[in-house]
Write a protein that holds these residues in place. Structure first.
Motif, PDB file in Angstrom:
ATOM      1  N   PHE A 140      10.668   6.575  14.241  1.00  0.00           N
ATOM      2  CA  PHE A 140       9.294   6.196  13.922  1.00  0.00           C
ATOM      3  C   PHE A 140       9.258   4.805  13.283  1.00  0.00           C
ATOM      4  CE2 PHE A 140       5.717   6.535  10.747  1.00  0.00           C
ATOM      5  CZ  PHE A 140       4.695   6.483  11.675  1.00  0.00           C
ATOM      6  N   GLY A 141       8.283   4.006  13.697  1.00  0.00           N
ATOM      7  CA  GLY A 141       8.178   2.621  13.236  1.00  0.00           C
ATOM      8  C   GLY A 141       7.902   2.463  11.749  1.00  0.00           C
ATOM      9  N   GLY A 142       7.436   3.503  11.106  1.00  0.00           N
ATOM     10  CA  GLY A 142       7.132   3.407   9.670  1.00  0.00           C
ATOM     11  C   GLY A 142       8.352   3.607   8.791  1.00  0.00           C
ATOM     12  N   GLU A 168       0.031  -2.667  12.489  1.00  0.00           N
ATOM     13  CA  GLU A 168      -0.805  -1.825  11.638  1.00  0.00           C
ATOM     14  C   GLU A 168      -2.112  -2.590  11.450  1.00  0.00           C
ATOM     15  OE1 GLU A 168      -0.085   1.477   9.898  1.00  0.00           O
ATOM     16  OE2 GLU A 168       0.738   1.246  11.892  1.00  0.00           O
ATOM     17  N   ARG A 171      -1.551  -5.515   9.052  1.00  0.00           N
ATOM     18  CA  ARG A 171      -0.337  -6.343   9.031  1.00  0.00           C
ATOM     19  C   ARG A 171       0.488  -6.135  10.297  1.00  0.00           C
ATOM     20  NH1 ARG A 171       3.703  -2.487   7.067  1.00  0.00           N
ATOM     21  NH2 ARG A 171       2.406  -0.686   6.696  1.00  0.00           N
ATOM     22  N   SER A 280      -1.088  11.028  18.037  1.00  0.00           N
ATOM     23  CA  SER A 280       0.029  11.049  17.097  1.00  0.00           C
ATOM     24  C   SER A 280       0.857   9.809  17.404  1.00  0.00           C
ATOM     25  CB  SER A 280       0.819  12.347  17.302  1.00  0.00           C
ATOM     26  OG  SER A 280       1.946  12.382  16.465  1.00  0.00           O
ATOM     27  N   LYS A 308      -5.966   3.763  14.633  1.00  0.00           N
ATOM     28  CA  LYS A 308      -6.089   4.780  13.580  1.00  0.00           C
ATOM     29  C   LYS A 308      -7.440   5.465  13.762  1.00  0.00           C
ATOM     30  CE  LYS A 308      -2.472   3.296  11.183  1.00  0.00           C
ATOM     31  NZ  LYS A 308      -1.385   3.982  10.538  1.00  0.00           N
ATOM     32  N   PRO A 309      -7.603   6.630  13.165  1.00  0.00           N
ATOM     33  CA  PRO A 309      -8.899   7.313  13.309  1.00  0.00           C
ATOM     34  C   PRO A 309     -10.045   6.562  12.628  1.00  0.00           C
ATOM     35  CG  PRO A 309      -7.353   8.596  11.945  1.00  0.00           C
ATOM     36  CD  PRO A 309      -6.593   7.441  12.482  1.00  0.00           C
ATOM     37  N   THR A 335      -5.408  15.573   8.908  1.00  0.00           N
ATOM     38  CA  THR A 335      -5.614  14.331   8.137  1.00  0.00           C
ATOM     39  C   THR A 335      -6.528  13.358   8.861  1.00  0.00           C
ATOM     40  OG1 THR A 335      -3.380  14.524   7.324  1.00  0.00           O
ATOM     41  CG2 THR A 335      -4.404  12.404   7.064  1.00  0.00           C
ATOM     42  N   ALA A 501       0.056  13.291   5.130  1.00  0.00           N
ATOM     43  CA  ALA A 501      -0.692  12.841   6.320  1.00  0.00           C
ATOM     44  C   ALA A 501      -0.053  13.369   7.604  1.00  0.00           C
ATOM     45  CB  ALA A 501      -0.781  11.309   6.351  1.00  0.00           C
ATOM     46  N   LYS A 533      -4.562  12.959   2.428  1.00  0.00           N
ATOM     47  CA  LYS A 533      -3.282  13.164   3.127  1.00  0.00           C
ATOM     48  C   LYS A 533      -2.697  14.555   2.939  1.00  0.00           C
ATOM     49  CE  LYS A 533      -2.262   8.273   3.181  1.00  0.00           C
ATOM     50  NZ  LYS A 533      -1.264   7.234   3.174  1.00  0.00           N
ATOM     51  N   ARG A 563       9.695   2.165  -0.723  1.00  0.00           N
ATOM     52  CA  ARG A 563       9.111   1.527   0.466  1.00  0.00           C
ATOM     53  C   ARG A 563      10.184   0.761   1.237  1.00  0.00           C
ATOM     54  NH1 ARG A 563       3.659   0.269   1.893  1.00  0.00           N
ATOM     55  NH2 ARG A 563       3.585  -1.486   3.321  1.00  0.00           N
ATOM     56  N   PRO A 568       7.251   2.460   4.577  1.00  0.00           N
ATOM     57  CA  PRO A 568       5.863   2.664   4.144  1.00  0.00           C
ATOM     58  C   PRO A 568       5.380   4.087   4.411  1.00  0.00           C
ATOM     59  CG  PRO A 568       5.978   1.121   6.004  1.00  0.00           C
ATOM     60  CD  PRO A 568       7.376   1.342   5.522  1.00  0.00           C
ATOM     61  N   LYS A 573       3.526   6.010  -3.988  1.00  0.00           N
ATOM     62  CA  LYS A 573       2.772   5.030  -4.783  1.00  0.00           C
ATOM     63  C   LYS A 573       2.627   5.455  -6.233  1.00  0.00           C
ATOM     64  CE  LYS A 573       0.842   2.917  -0.871  1.00  0.00           C
ATOM     65  NZ  LYS A 573      -0.065   2.847   0.202  1.00  0.00           N
TER      66      LYS A 573
HETATM   67  N1  COA Z   1       4.803   1.531  11.683  1.00  0.00           N
HETATM   68  C1  COA Z   1       4.830   0.909  10.498  1.00  0.00           C
HETATM   69  N2  COA Z   1       4.135   1.325   9.423  1.00  0.00           N
HETATM   70  C2  COA Z   1       3.394   2.429   9.566  1.00  0.00           C
HETATM   71  C3  COA Z   1       3.325   3.127  10.779  1.00  0.00           C
HETATM   72  C4  COA Z   1       4.077   2.638  11.868  1.00  0.00           C
HETATM   73  N3  COA Z   1       4.089   3.241  13.049  1.00  0.00           N
HETATM   74  N4  COA Z   1       2.507   4.185  10.611  1.00  0.00           N
HETATM   75  C5  COA Z   1       2.072   4.155   9.347  1.00  0.00           C
HETATM   76  N5  COA Z   1       2.601   3.083   8.720  1.00  0.00           N
HETATM   77  C6  COA Z   1       2.354   2.655   7.356  1.00  0.00           C
HETATM   78  C7  COA Z   1       0.897   2.445   7.116  1.00  0.00           C
HETATM   79  O1  COA Z   1       0.485   1.147   7.460  1.00  0.00           O
HETATM   80  C8  COA Z   1       0.790   2.658   5.622  1.00  0.00           C
HETATM   81  O2  COA Z   1       1.234   1.470   4.996  1.00  0.00           O
HETATM   82  P1  COA Z   1       0.529   0.860   3.691  1.00  0.00           P
HETATM   83  O3  COA Z   1       1.131   1.615   2.566  1.00  0.00           O
HETATM   84  O4  COA Z   1       0.927  -0.560   3.725  1.00  0.00           O
HETATM   85  O5  COA Z   1      -0.938   1.069   3.823  1.00  0.00           O
HETATM   86  C9  COA Z   1       1.858   3.697   5.335  1.00  0.00           C
HETATM   87  O6  COA Z   1       2.747   3.663   6.451  1.00  0.00           O
HETATM   88  C10 COA Z   1       1.335   5.098   5.215  1.00  0.00           C
HETATM   89  O7  COA Z   1       0.756   5.484   6.453  1.00  0.00           O
HETATM   90  P2  COA Z   1      -0.222   6.711   6.620  1.00  0.00           P
HETATM   91  O8  COA Z   1       0.264   7.823   5.745  1.00  0.00           O
HETATM   92  O9  COA Z   1      -0.416   7.007   8.050  1.00  0.00           O
HETATM   93  O10 COA Z   1      -1.537   6.221   5.918  1.00  0.00           O
HETATM   94  P3  COA Z   1      -2.687   5.252   6.363  1.00  0.00           P
HETATM   95  O11 COA Z   1      -3.449   5.026   5.105  1.00  0.00           O
HETATM   96  O12 COA Z   1      -2.218   4.084   7.120  1.00  0.00           O
HETATM   97  O13 COA Z   1      -3.568   6.122   7.367  1.00  0.00           O
HETATM   98  C11 COA Z   1      -4.517   8.140   8.232  1.00  0.00           C
HETATM   99  C12 COA Z   1      -4.100   7.368   6.990  1.00  0.00           C
HETATM  100  C13 COA Z   1      -5.044   9.474   7.849  1.00  0.00           C
HETATM  101  C14 COA Z   1      -5.589   7.340   8.963  1.00  0.00           C
HETATM  102  C15 COA Z   1      -3.269   8.275   9.138  1.00  0.00           C
HETATM  103  O14 COA Z   1      -2.260   8.941   8.430  1.00  0.00           O
HETATM  104  C16 COA Z   1      -3.516   9.014  10.411  1.00  0.00           C
HETATM  105  O15 COA Z   1      -4.067   8.506  11.354  1.00  0.00           O
HETATM  106  N6  COA Z   1      -3.091  10.232  10.518  1.00  0.00           N
HETATM  107  C17 COA Z   1      -3.268  10.990  11.733  1.00  0.00           C
HETATM  108  C18 COA Z   1      -2.293  12.060  11.777  1.00  0.00           C
HETATM  109  C19 COA Z   1      -1.032  11.729  12.475  1.00  0.00           C
HETATM  110  O16 COA Z   1      -0.920  10.857  13.264  1.00  0.00           O
HETATM  111  N7  COA Z   1      -0.033  12.530  12.134  1.00  0.00           N
HETATM  112  C20 COA Z   1       1.262  12.456  12.748  1.00  0.00           C
HETATM  113  C21 COA Z   1       1.834  13.809  13.031  1.00  0.00           C
HETATM  114  S1  COA Z   1       0.856  14.757  14.155  1.00  0.00           S
END
Ligand code: COA
Ligand code: AMP
Length: 629
Positions: A140-142, A168, A171, A280, A308-309, A335, A501, A533, A563, A568, A573
Motif C-alpha cells: 500500500f502506498g501509504g 493525495e 500532496r 478501496s 477520496k469520498p 468510514t 479508517a 475513522k 509517520r 501516514p 497523531k
Molecule cells: N498513499 C500515500 N498516503 C496515503 C494513501 C496512499 N495510498 N492513503 C492514505 N494516505 C495518507 C493520507 O493522505 C493521510 O495523510 P495525512 O496524515 O497527511 O492527512 C493518512 O494517510 C491517513 O489516511 P486516511 O486514514 O485514509 O485518512 P484521510 O483523512 O486521508 O481520509 C477517509 C479519510 C475516510 C476519507 C479515507 O480513509 C477513506 O476514503 N476511507 C475509505 C475506506 C477505505 O478505503 N478503506 C480501505 C479498506 S476497505
C-alpha cells in the motif's frame, strides 16, 4: 434454492459443492478433487489442477466474445482523468508487460513487489505477474520506506514495479525516494525495478537497476499464460499482526479463482457485464479480491477510482461515479460513508445524481455502526449490506447472499455464515457458548477455497497465531456472538490489532517505533474511539530517568517518527507523556482498561492491577488530549 438449502448442500457434501463451483473456471488440466488434506492442518484446494489467473480474468473473456467490453474504468478526480480499457486492450497490454518481465528473467514462482497508486497500471502489473506464474506482493502506498523494506526482505522479490508518485488530495507522495530508501535499508536487493513515470512527477532512474515502464516493453515478444498448479501461490499480501513484523498472507491460485468467481453472483448478485465498484485500494485485500480479481474473473467491469469520498472535489463524488459509469454494486468501508455524512448530512449532493442503476451498497473492513447504516439506507433507498471478512480469508466469512436469497437485515450484524465457513463462538477453554453470549469467533477447519493456506515463510507462526488456541479451528482474532437465527455480531478484536479508517494496524508495531525514540523508556499504544475513522491510535510514553526535555516536544517527535517509519496510513497523531503505565502484578500492560477510560466507558477494576492510582494519572493525561470526559 434458498440460503438454508445452499448452505446445507455445502455442509452435506463440501467436495461436490466446490467441484461444481470449479466448473465455472477454465482449467488447462481439471483438478481430480477439491480438498487436499494430506498436509493437515495445512489444507489446499484443487492442488493437482492446472490453471492461470490471468487467463481466467482476461484472455478467456476475449475468446468468449467480451473483448470489446470495458474491463477497467479509470476515474481520477485528483488528476481530472478518465480512461477505459477493454478486455482485448487489457489482454494485449498485460501480455506485453509480462513479455518484458519475462525477458528480464521473471518466471514462475519469482516474487515481484508492486508499489503503485490507484492507476490501471497497478492492475496490469498484478495481472502480468499472474500471467507468468510470478507471485506478486502489493504494498500500500501509504506505508513508508521501512515497511516496504521489511516486505522486501521477507518476500525477496526478483523485481519491484513502482510508480514515480502517488497523489493525495493535498500532496504528491514521492514513491521513488521511498523505494530507493527501502532498497537501501533492505538486506535483499531486487535484480531490477520498473518505474512507471507519471506526468505529475518524473523520477530519477538509477542506472543499471531501474528501467522505464514504457521503454522496457519496447519490441518485446508478448507472453502467453503459464499454466500453474491449483496450489501455486498467486500472491502474498502483508497484514498487521500483534508485532511489528507483518504477516505474509498467501493466496493460492485455484482456490481464489473458484471462490471469488462464486461470490460475484451468489453474494453480490452481479452478472458478467455489470459494473462493480470497490472503493478501496489495490494495496488492501478488498482491492485484490474486488477491484482486481473477483470482477475480472467474473467478466464484470471494474472501477479504479483515484480519489477520496470527500474533498475530490466534494461529497458528491461517489454519486457522480455511480451515475456516470452506471455502477450496479458499490462496496466500501463504513468510514467512507461517515466522511460523506459529516460533510453532507442531509444528502444535498445525493439528490443531484441519478442513482437508479445502483442495486446495492456493501460495507466491510470495520464494524458498520448502526447510525451509518441507517443514514446510508435513508439516503440511497437501496439495500445496505454489511459483510465480515479479513485479509486472511480473502472473501466474506459472513454476509447476506443476495444472489441466493436476500435475508432479513439485522442492523449491527453482518448476517450469516457463507457456505464454506462453519462459525463457532468459543469460550477460553474452547467450549461453544450459548446464543447471545460473547466469545472468541473461530472457524472449523478446513477453511474454504480462496482463504490462506499458511503464511509466507512462516508456517510455525501461522499455526501459533491461528490454529493453536482452539485445536481443529482457525481463530479469527475477532470476538463476538451469534443469535438464535445464526446471525453473527462482531464486537472487538482479541489481539492488539486496531482498525483505523478500515485500515488494519498493529499497536505492537507502533510501540516498537516509539520505543526506538532515545528518550522513551517504555510505551503503550491503544486504539481510542474516533467518530470518523472508527478508531485512532494513541500513545503513552514513559521517559528515561533524568530526561528533562519538554514533554510536548518529545510527543511531537514520536508522532513524526511513526509517520516516518510506518507511514501516514498509521494516522498516529496523539501521544502524551505519563510517569508510569498501569500493569498487572505480572507486568502485563492494561491496555483494554486504558481504552475504556479514554472512551469514557464503565470498567471493572482489574483484580490483578498492581497500583490502581496509576489509572487516575492516565485519566488526567487522556483529558489533556480531549478524551476521558
Ligand atoms: N498513499 C500515500 N498516503 C496515503 C494513501 C496512499 N495510498 N492513503 C492514505 N494516505 C495518507 C493520507 O493522505 C493521510 O495523510 P495525512 O496524515 O497527511 O492527512 C493518512 O494517510 C491517513 O489516511 P486516511 O486514514 O485514509 O485518512 P484521510 O483523512 O486521508 O481520509 C477517509 C479519510 C475516510 C476519507 C479515507 O480513509 C477513506 O476514503 N476511507 C475509505 C475506506 C477505505 O478505503 N478503506 C480501505 C479498506 S476497505
Ligand atoms: P483486514 O484484514 O484489514 O480486512 O481486517 C479484518 C478485520 O477487520 C476483521 O478481523 C475485523 O476485526 C474487521 N472487520 C472487517 N469487516 C468487518 C465487519 N463487517 N464488521 C466488523 N468488523 C469487521
Amino acid at each position: 434454492m434458498g440460503y438454508a438449502d445452499v448452505y446445507g448442500a455445502w455442509k452435506t457434501d463440501p467436495e461436490a459443492f466446490w467441484m461444481k463451483a470449479a466448473e465455472e473456471i477454465h482449467w488447462f488440466k481439471e483438478p481430480s478433487k477439491a480438498l487436499f488434506d494430506d498436509k493437515a492442518p495445512i489444507y489446499e484446494w484443487f492442488a493437482d489442477g492446472l490453471t492461470n489467473t490471468c487467463y481466467n480474468a482476461v484472455d478467456r473473456h476475449v475468446e468468449n466474445g467480451r473483448g470489446e467490453q470495458t474491463a477497467i474504468i479509470y476515474d481520477s478526480p485528483i488528476t481530472h482523468t478518465k480512461r477505459t480499457i477493454s478486455y482485448v486492450e487489457l489482454r494485449n497490454r498485460v501480455a506485453t508487460l509480462a513479455g518484458a518481465l519475462r525477458a528480464k528473467g521473471v518466471g514462475k514462482g519469482d516474487r515481484v513487489i508492486i508499489y503503485m497508486p490507484m492507476i490501471p497500471e497497478a492492475l496490469e502489473a498484478m495481472l502480468a505477474c499472474a500471467r507468468l506464474g510470478a507471485v506478486h506482493s502489493v504494498v500500500f502506498g501509504g506505508f513508508a520506506a521501512h515497511e516496504l523494506a521489511v516486505r522486501i526482505d521477507d518476500a525477496t522479490p526478483k523485481a519491484i514495479i513502482a510508480a514515480s508518485c502517488g497523489l493525495e488530495p493535498n500532496r504528491v507522495v514521492h514513491y521513488k525516494p521511498l523505494l530507493d530508501s527501502a532498497i537501501d535499508q533492505a538486506t535483499h536487493k531486487p535484480d531490477f525495478c520498473v518505474i512507471y513515470q507519471r506526468e505529475q512527477e518524473v523520477a530519477q532512474l538509477i542506472e543499471g537497476r531501474d528501467v522505464n515502464w514504457h521503454g522496457f516493453q519496447y519490441g518485446v515478444e508478448p507472453a502467453d499464460c503459464v499454466p500453474v498448479e491449483g496450489n501455486h501461490p498467486a500472491y502474498i499480501l502483508y497484514t498487521s499482526g500483534t508485532t511489528g513484523a507483518p504477516k505474509g498472507v498467501i493466496r493460492h491460485t485455484g482456490g481464489q479463482l473458484v471462490a471469488l468467481n462464486w461470490t460475484m453472483k451468489n453474494i453480490y448478485n452481479v452478472d458478467p457485464g455489470d459494473v462493480f465498484w470497490a472503493a478501496s485500494d489495490v494495496g488492501w485485500v478488498v482491492g485484490h479480491s474486488y477491484i482486481v480479481y473477483g470482477p475480472l474473473i467474473h467478466g464484470n467491469t471494474t472501477i479504479v477510482f483515484e480519489g477520496k469520498p470527500v474533498g475530490t472535489p466534494d461529497p458528491g463524488t461517489f454519486w457522480r461515479v455511480i451515475e456516470e459509469h452506471n455502477v450496479k454494486v458499490l462496496f466500501t468501508a463504513p468510514t467512507a460513508f461517515r466522511a460523506i455524512k459529516r460533510e453532507d448530512p442531509t444528502g444535498e449532493y445525493v439528490k443531484k445524481y441519478d442513482l437508479s442503476g445502483l442495486q446495492t451498497l456493501f460495507l466491510a473492513g470495520e464494524r458498520a455502526d448502526p447510525d451509518t447504516i441507517k443514514w446510508a439506507q435513508a439516503m440511497l433507498d437501496k439495500p445496505v449490506i454489511d459483510h465480515w471478512w479479513q485479509t486472511e480469508t480473502g472473501w466474506a466469512i459472513a454476509g447476506n447472499p443476495l444472489g441466493i436469497e436476500a435475508l432479513p437485515v439485522k442492523i449491527g450484524s453482518p448476517s450469516v455464515a457463507m457456505p464454506g465457513y462453519d462459525i463457532h463462538i468459543l469460550d477460553e477453554a474452547g467450549h461453544e457458548v450459548a446464543p447471545g453470549e460473547l466469545g472468541a469467533i473461530a472457524l472449523k477447519l478446513p477453511l474454504p477455497p480462496g482463504t490462506l493456506p499458511t503464511l509466507w515463510n512462516a508456517e510455525d507462526r501461522f499455526k501459533k497465531s491461528y490454529l493453536t488456541q482452539f485445536p481443529g479451528y482457525y481463530e479469527t482474532g475477532d470476538a463476538g456472538m451469534k443469535d438464535e437465527d445464526g446471525y453473527v455480531y462482531i464486537m472487538a478484536r482479541t489481539d492488539d490489532v486496531i482498525n483505523v479508517a478500515g485500515h488494519r494496524l498493529s499497536t505492537g508495531g507502533m510501540e516498537e517505533v516509539l520505543a526506538s525514540h532515545p528518550d522513551v523508556a517504555e510505551c503503550a499504544v491503544i486504539g481510542v474511539a474516533d467518530a470518523l475513522k472508527g478508531q485512532a491510535p494513541l500513545g503513552f510514553l514513559c521517559l528515561n530517568a533524568g530526561c528533562d526535555r519538554p514533554h510536548a516536544e518529545i510527543a511531537k517527535e514520536c508522532v513524526t517518527l511513526v509517520r516516518q517509519e510506518i507511514g501516514p496510513v498509521a494516522a498516529f497523531k496523539l501521544a502524551c507523556v505519563v510517569d508510569r503505565l498501569p500493569k498487572t502484578r505480572s507486568g502485563k500492560i492494561l491496555r483494554a482498561t486504558m481504552v475504556k477510560i479514554a472512551d469514557s466507558e464503565p470498567f471493572k477494576m482489574p483484580a490483578t492491577i498492581d497500583d490502581p492510582e496509576i489509572l487516575d494519572e492516565i485519566r488526567t493525561a487522556l483529558q489533556g488530549l480531549g478524551f476521558a470526559n
